[in-house]
Design an enzyme around this catalytic site. Sequence first.
Site: not given
Length: 289
Positions: A18, A100, A105-106, A140
């Site tokens: 994300k 990564p 980026l979740g 998240d």
Amino acid sequence: MVSNSFGIPSVSLKCPAKINLYLAVDKRRSDGFHNISTVFQTIDLFDELILTPGVNDSYFKCNTDLSWNHENTLHKALAEVERQTGRKIEIGMELKKRIPSGGGLGGGSSDAASLLRFFAKAFEIETERVIEMASAVGSDVPFFLRGGTAIASGRGEILSYPGDVTGYSVDLSFPEVEVSTVLAYRLIDELDSFHCIDERGARQYYEALKARDTVRLKNDSLNSFQNPIFSRFAEIKDHYSKSLLEKPNAVVTMMTGSGSTIFSLFQGRMGKHKFISSEELSKTWFSTG
């Protein structure tokens, strides 16, 4: 033991990344957490989680040095399922990391959500209970149960889905540095770099995305973590500056989440990774083998 209800030896789960298209962080609450206001968006960059149910001895393999311990979100998710169902689960897991770690980026949250989705199907767990389990694993994680576009508040677990945004793509720049979420929030506290949250901010940014209003997107872009992280990590700021120079046609270039990844947003398919909707994800999340 999990019965292999799919009738197959293994199942492969796609775990999307994300980006935070907009992210405002308020000052610390009395319980130590921070309220946020954000626009989440899944993109077509995926980890792959291969599960083998019904093994005699559980195992975890990964193509990176990710450890199997209480800090691993998959470990947390499995423990939460065992606690909620009262079952001792034996299952093999192989995680192929492409998102990564420590990049904002979740990836870890997405991996955990995909595992919860699998068990929700295998054990026929009701939706509300799965959401509660996801919230217990991480802030998240509930978003990744559905993906697409969402506006989030609270710690990120209070979600609304006003309709998926499409027609955009992003390029990503990955500095060779990981940023822990704990450190990122500490920097916000130390530097008083929070933003008093106006609930309209994320909604208005979402509306600008839907309207393809590039002027509003440029003017209203926000990530409360960006300046504190840049002040601590010169290499991340350098990636940002380089992306600005190399991608002058981008609508916006900014950091996602608590860093370290920098993304450049484009209309159309100029970027490498496209926005992926919740409907697209629902069709491709599981594959069997």
